[in-house]
Design a protein around this motif. Structure first.
Motif, PDB file in Angstrom:
ATOM      1  N   TRP A  34       0.834  -1.189   0.000  1.00 53.03           N
ATOM      2  CA  TRP A  34       0.000   0.000   0.000  1.00 53.03           C
ATOM      3  C   TRP A  34       0.876   1.248   0.000  1.00 53.03           C
ATOM      4  O   TRP A  34       1.952   1.238   0.587  1.00 53.03           O
ATOM      5  CB  TRP A  34      -0.883   0.011   1.254  1.00 53.03           C
ATOM      6  N   GLN A 120      -9.149   1.310  -1.195  1.00 49.07           N
ATOM      7  CA  GLN A 120      -8.309   2.098  -0.288  1.00 49.07           C
ATOM      8  C   GLN A 120      -8.382   1.507   1.111  1.00 49.07           C
ATOM      9  O   GLN A 120      -9.455   1.164   1.606  1.00 49.07           O
ATOM     10  CB  GLN A 120      -8.755   3.560  -0.251  1.00 49.07           C
ATOM     11  N   PHE A 136      -4.058   1.070  -2.877  1.00 52.77           N
ATOM     12  CA  PHE A 136      -3.503  -0.239  -3.194  1.00 52.77           C
ATOM     13  C   PHE A 136      -2.383  -0.067  -4.206  1.00 52.77           C
ATOM     14  O   PHE A 136      -2.528   0.643  -5.192  1.00 52.77           O
ATOM     15  CB  PHE A 136      -4.593  -1.149  -3.750  1.00 52.77           C
TER      16      PHE A 136
END
Length: 146
Positions: A34, A120, A136
């Motif tokens: 992330w 998200q 992501f």
């Protein structure tokens, strides 16, 4: 029955379905990388090349905190998430990057919950207030080393 009449439509439909679902369905933050898109309460710009990242593999967390690299463990149960034993390299960077790093690591230490909305990852405190929001970046193979 003509095999071409059956197989070709099935192949075409499969290709169409696969092409429409290019983004993986995310239902857990684990086995993903992330990139931070928001640090709550931090209003300065974050240089793209120094964007904090979070990698979660098995029970291991690691990434970049803008200036330094960090690593540690996490425990995940339902929507509860706690980061533990976090350590970091100790390189000095510009004051601007150090501000990003301090804000990011402070927020990470306060995380108690998680939620994924529209690809998200939202990391939250006990009051359910979002502390960090991540976009992501990429999936991580479960067998991959951390």
């Amino acid at each position: 029955m003509n095999l071409k009449r059956v197989v070709l439509p099935v192949v075409a439909m499969s290709a169409l379905m696969f092409s429409c679902s290019s983004s993986p369905k995310l239902d857990t933050p684990v086995h993903s990388e992330w990139k931070v898109s928001l640090i709550e309460g931090f209003s300065n710009d974050i240089p793209a090349e120094n964007t904090p990242t979070l990698r979660m593999v098995m029970t291991h967390a690691s990434g970049s905190s803008a200036c330094n690299q960090y690593t540690g463990t996490f425990s995940l149960s339902g929507n509860e998430l706690v980061f533990n034993d976090m350590v970091s390299t100790r390189k000095m960077c510009t004051p601007e990057l150090m501000e990003v790093e301090v804000a990011y690591l402070d927020a990470l230490r306060s995380v108690k919950k998680w939620e994924i909305i529209d690809q998200q990852l939202h990391l939250k405190n006990n009051d359910n207030s979002t502390l960090l929001t991540f976009a992501f970046s990429q999936p991580i193979n479960e067998e991959e080393e951390y």
